[in-house]
Design a protein around this motif. Structure first.
Motif, mmCIF file in Angstrom:
data_model
loop_
_atom_site.group_PDB
_atom_site.id
_atom_site.type_symbol
_atom_site.label_atom_id
_atom_site.label_comp_id
_atom_site.label_asym_id
_atom_site.label_seq_id
_atom_site.Cartn_x
_atom_site.Cartn_y
_atom_site.Cartn_z
ATOM 1 N N SER A 116 -3.050 -122.561 -19.825
ATOM 2 C CA SER A 116 -1.988 -123.387 -19.258
ATOM 3 C C SER A 116 -1.486 -124.339 -20.335
ATOM 4 O O SER A 116 -2.290 -124.963 -21.033
ATOM 5 C CB SER A 116 -2.521 -124.175 -18.057
ATOM 6 N N ILE A 117 -0.162 -124.458 -20.495
ATOM 7 C CA ILE A 117 0.418 -125.265 -21.570
ATOM 8 C C ILE A 117 1.313 -126.352 -20.988
ATOM 9 O O ILE A 117 2.144 -126.088 -20.124
ATOM 10 C CB ILE A 117 1.231 -124.391 -22.535
ATOM 11 N N THR A 118 1.139 -127.565 -21.479
ATOM 12 C CA THR A 118 2.004 -128.687 -21.116
ATOM 13 C C THR A 118 2.653 -129.218 -22.389
ATOM 14 O O THR A 118 1.960 -129.547 -23.352
ATOM 15 C CB THR A 118 1.205 -129.818 -20.444
ATOM 16 N N ALA A 119 3.978 -129.269 -22.395
ATOM 17 C CA ALA A 119 4.706 -129.768 -23.562
ATOM 18 C C ALA A 119 4.879 -131.274 -23.442
ATOM 19 O O ALA A 119 5.396 -131.777 -22.440
ATOM 20 C CB ALA A 119 6.070 -129.090 -23.666
ATOM 21 N N LEU A 120 4.430 -131.999 -24.475
ATOM 22 C CA LEU A 120 4.512 -133.459 -24.493
ATOM 23 C C LEU A 120 5.112 -133.911 -25.815
ATOM 24 O O LEU A 120 4.865 -133.299 -26.848
ATOM 25 C CB LEU A 120 3.124 -134.085 -24.325
ATOM 26 N N GLU A 121 5.860 -135.003 -25.789
ATOM 27 C CA GLU A 121 6.481 -135.512 -27.008
ATOM 28 C C GLU A 121 5.491 -136.248 -27.901
ATOM 29 O O GLU A 121 5.742 -136.427 -29.092
ATOM 30 C CB GLU A 121 7.641 -136.445 -26.659
ATOM 31 N N ALA A 122 4.364 -136.681 -27.350
ATOM 32 C CA ALA A 122 3.351 -137.398 -28.123
ATOM 33 C C ALA A 122 1.973 -136.984 -27.638
ATOM 34 O O ALA A 122 1.816 -136.588 -26.480
ATOM 35 C CB ALA A 122 3.537 -138.906 -27.980
ATOM 36 N N PRO A 123 0.973 -137.051 -28.496
ATOM 37 C CA PRO A 123 -0.382 -136.691 -28.072
ATOM 38 C C PRO A 123 -0.829 -137.540 -26.891
ATOM 39 O O PRO A 123 -0.559 -138.737 -26.834
ATOM 40 C CB PRO A 123 -1.232 -136.981 -29.319
ATOM 41 N N PRO A 124 -1.525 -136.938 -25.931
ATOM 42 C CA PRO A 124 -1.973 -137.693 -24.758
ATOM 43 C C PRO A 124 -3.186 -138.557 -25.064
ATOM 44 O O PRO A 124 -3.841 -138.396 -26.098
ATOM 45 C CB PRO A 124 -2.335 -136.580 -23.765
ATOM 46 N N ASP A 125 -3.473 -139.469 -24.169
ATOM 47 C CA ASP A 125 -4.689 -140.272 -24.252
ATOM 48 C C ASP A 125 -5.869 -139.341 -23.987
ATOM 49 O O ASP A 125 -6.022 -138.810 -22.886
ATOM 50 C CB ASP A 125 -4.650 -141.392 -23.208
ATOM 51 N N LEU A 126 -6.703 -139.133 -24.980
ATOM 52 C CA LEU A 126 -7.773 -138.143 -24.863
ATOM 53 C C LEU A 126 -8.730 -138.440 -23.735
ATOM 54 O O LEU A 126 -9.332 -137.517 -23.156
ATOM 55 C CB LEU A 126 -8.548 -138.068 -26.185
ATOM 56 N N LYS A 127 -8.909 -139.710 -23.402
ATOM 57 C CA LYS A 127 -9.895 -140.068 -22.390
ATOM 58 C C LYS A 127 -9.339 -140.050 -20.968
ATOM 59 O O LYS A 127 -10.091 -140.173 -20.013
ATOM 60 C CB LYS A 127 -10.468 -141.452 -22.693
ATOM 61 N N ARG A 128 -8.024 -139.913 -20.851
ATOM 62 C CA ARG A 128 -7.415 -140.043 -19.525
ATOM 63 C C ARG A 128 -6.764 -138.766 -19.006
ATOM 64 O O ARG A 128 -6.400 -138.712 -17.840
ATOM 65 C CB ARG A 128 -6.357 -141.149 -19.550
ATOM 66 N N THR A 129 -6.554 -137.786 -19.866
ATOM 67 C CA THR A 129 -5.792 -136.615 -19.463
ATOM 68 C C THR A 129 -6.672 -135.365 -19.425
ATOM 69 O O THR A 129 -7.611 -135.232 -20.203
ATOM 70 C CB THR A 129 -4.617 -136.379 -20.423
ATOM 71 N N PRO A 130 -6.371 -134.423 -18.534
ATOM 72 C CA PRO A 130 -7.250 -133.265 -18.321
ATOM 73 C C PRO A 130 -6.969 -132.088 -19.245
ATOM 74 O O PRO A 130 -6.954 -130.941 -18.815
ATOM 75 C CB PRO A 130 -6.945 -132.888 -16.867
ATOM 76 N N PHE A 131 -6.745 -132.348 -20.547
ATOM 77 C CA PHE A 131 -6.454 -131.260 -21.470
ATOM 78 C C PHE A 131 -7.709 -130.870 -22.252
ATOM 79 O O PHE A 131 -8.443 -131.727 -22.746
ATOM 80 C CB PHE A 131 -5.339 -131.657 -22.438
ATOM 81 N N ASP A 132 -7.918 -129.568 -22.364
ATOM 82 C CA ASP A 132 -9.057 -129.073 -23.135
ATOM 83 C C ASP A 132 -8.752 -129.102 -24.630
ATOM 84 O O ASP A 132 -9.640 -129.361 -25.440
ATOM 85 C CB ASP A 132 -9.394 -127.646 -22.707
ATOM 86 N N LEU A 133 -7.492 -128.794 -24.974
ATOM 87 C CA LEU A 133 -7.099 -128.732 -26.379
ATOM 88 C C LEU A 133 -5.768 -129.451 -26.570
ATOM 89 O O LEU A 133 -4.916 -129.467 -25.668
ATOM 90 C CB LEU A 133 -6.949 -127.275 -26.834
ATOM 91 N N ASN A 134 -5.579 -130.026 -27.743
ATOM 92 C CA ASN A 134 -4.342 -130.709 -28.090
ATOM 93 C C ASN A 134 -3.850 -130.172 -29.423
ATOM 94 O O ASN A 134 -4.636 -130.030 -30.372
ATOM 95 C CB ASN A 134 -4.592 -132.213 -28.190
ATOM 96 N N LEU A 135 -2.543 -129.868 -29.508
ATOM 97 C CA LEU A 135 -1.977 -129.239 -30.699
ATOM 98 C C LEU A 135 -0.721 -129.990 -31.102
ATOM 99 O O LEU A 135 0.329 -129.862 -30.465
ATOM 100 C CB LEU A 135 -1.654 -127.771 -30.388
ATOM 101 N N PHE A 136 -0.847 -130.808 -32.157
ATOM 102 C CA PHE A 136 0.258 -131.653 -32.610
ATOM 103 C C PHE A 136 0.197 -131.792 -34.128
ATOM 104 O O PHE A 136 -0.831 -131.519 -34.751
ATOM 105 C CB PHE A 136 0.166 -133.059 -31.992
ATOM 106 N N TYR A 137 1.302 -132.244 -34.711
ATOM 107 C CA TYR A 137 1.304 -132.635 -36.117
ATOM 108 C C TYR A 137 0.675 -134.019 -36.229
ATOM 109 O O TYR A 137 0.988 -134.927 -35.450
ATOM 110 C CB TYR A 137 2.721 -132.659 -36.676
ATOM 111 N N ARG A 138 -0.206 -134.189 -37.199
ATOM 112 C CA ARG A 138 -0.865 -135.466 -37.426
ATOM 113 C C ARG A 138 -1.008 -135.708 -38.920
ATOM 114 O O ARG A 138 -1.036 -134.756 -39.700
ATOM 115 C CB ARG A 138 -2.267 -135.497 -36.786
ATOM 116 N N GLU A 139 -1.157 -136.979 -39.283
ATOM 117 C CA GLU A 139 -1.362 -137.335 -40.686
ATOM 118 C C GLU A 139 -2.819 -137.659 -40.982
ATOM 119 O O GLU A 139 -3.163 -137.955 -42.119
ATOM 120 C CB GLU A 139 -0.470 -138.515 -41.070
ATOM 121 N N ASP A 140 -3.692 -137.608 -39.961
ATOM 122 C CA ASP A 140 -5.113 -137.870 -40.190
ATOM 123 C C ASP A 140 -5.878 -136.549 -40.195
ATOM 124 O O ASP A 140 -5.281 -135.470 -40.240
ATOM 125 C CB ASP A 140 -5.659 -138.829 -39.133
ATOM 126 N N ASP A 141 -7.202 -136.629 -40.151
ATOM 127 C CA ASP A 141 -8.030 -135.424 -40.215
ATOM 128 C C ASP A 141 -8.733 -135.145 -38.897
ATOM 129 O O ASP A 141 -9.787 -134.512 -38.877
ATOM 130 C CB ASP A 141 -9.047 -135.535 -41.352
#
Length: 289
Positions: free
Chosen positions: A131-156
């Protein structure tokens, strides 16, 4: 006979959630966006909570609200409590539906990079539902029911999936009109509103000192900008991972050799460690292979 007094009335969970969100985010409107309700609903929840407590949690001002001393003291414990609740809900969802993988991704990544890979995942593991949800910004990892997050980031954070190289792309019929970057002055240069600095980043490396300001339509959806570029509407700054399929098929070409690697990269991560062999771990392995 003994008298059993009624137990103290508890505070409503929705009101407590509204208080925590508004206090953490600094306003009722921001809390409403996160909670998926109206700002009026947040205001009503907090007003009811303050009336039940008999004390203000916020100080109201003409330019907004500010936490009261009581609100400041209470916020850290409520934030920790709702963070723990969010993680517990994620664990419950994962164990209740262990073959369903929920992915949050930037819209452009979901459409141009992730979607073409789903058929292979279904073929390799027909028992797994993605199941895929399109979001403009990464979600709050502790509050949202996503197993995986796929975004561009500048950290590691998480796993490196692909670097981000940018370079102009266009339809083959336009490529013949582009010999040097200076030729861009006479052609529409398409821009994505999420990445307004792409043209400047590329021109600064490919043609330093060139006095040219790319002009053309601006799109809020990168996938739409790519489609319009395929249709011959102009030249777009391509992101290597997102236009690779169009370049491979010949629908788009790169008229210039210079490519600029940006600091960010496409990364895949989870809020909690993935259990080896789980559906989420298998999908993560496929996507980052």
């Amino acid at each position: 006979m003994p008298v059993a007094p009624p137990p103290p009335k508890g505070l409503p969970l929705n009101a407590l959630r509204a208080f925590e969100a508004a206090a953490r985010l600094g306003g009722f409107s921001a809390a409403a966006v996160e909670l998926g309700v109206t700002a009026g609903a947040v205001t009503a929840h907090i007003k009811a909570l303050e009336e039940a407590l008999g004390a203000p949690l916020f100080e109201r001002h003409a330019k907004g609200v500010r936490l009261s001393a009581l609100g400041q003291r209470a916020l850290p414990e409520f934030t920790e409590a709702f963070d723990r609740l969010g993680l517990a809900v994620q664990t419950l969802r994962a164990e209740a539906a262990p073959r369903t993988v929920h992915i949050a991704a930037l819209p452009a990544i979901a459409q141009l990079w992730l979607s073409p890979r789903l058929p292979a995942i279904r073929a390799a593991a027909p028992g797994i539902t993605v199941s895929i949800t399109a979001l403009e910004a990464p979600p709050d990892l502790k509050r949202t029911p996503f197993d995986l997050n796929l975004f561009y980031r500048e950290d590691d954070l998480g796993r490196h999936v692909a670097g981000d190289e940018v370079f102009p792309v266009c339809a083959p019929q336009l490529a013949g009109r582009l010999r040097t970057p200076a030729d861009l002055a006479g052609i529409a240069c398409l821009t994505d509103s999420a990445w307004p600095g792409d043209w400047q980043a590329w021109l600064g490396a490919a043609a330093p000192g060139l006095a040219i300001v790319p002009k053309g339509p601006v799109y809020s959806l990168y996938a739409l900008a790519v489609e319009e570029t395929v249709n011959g509407a102009g030249v777009l700054i391509g992101h290597s991972a997102l236009v690779a399929a169009h370049l491979a098929s010949g629908a788009l070409v790169a008229p210039f050799e210079t490519r600029v690697r940006l600091a960010r990269s496409l990364r895949l991560w989870s809020a909690r460690p993935l259990r080896p062999g789980s559906a989420a771990a298998r999908v993560a392995d496929w996507l980052s292979a």
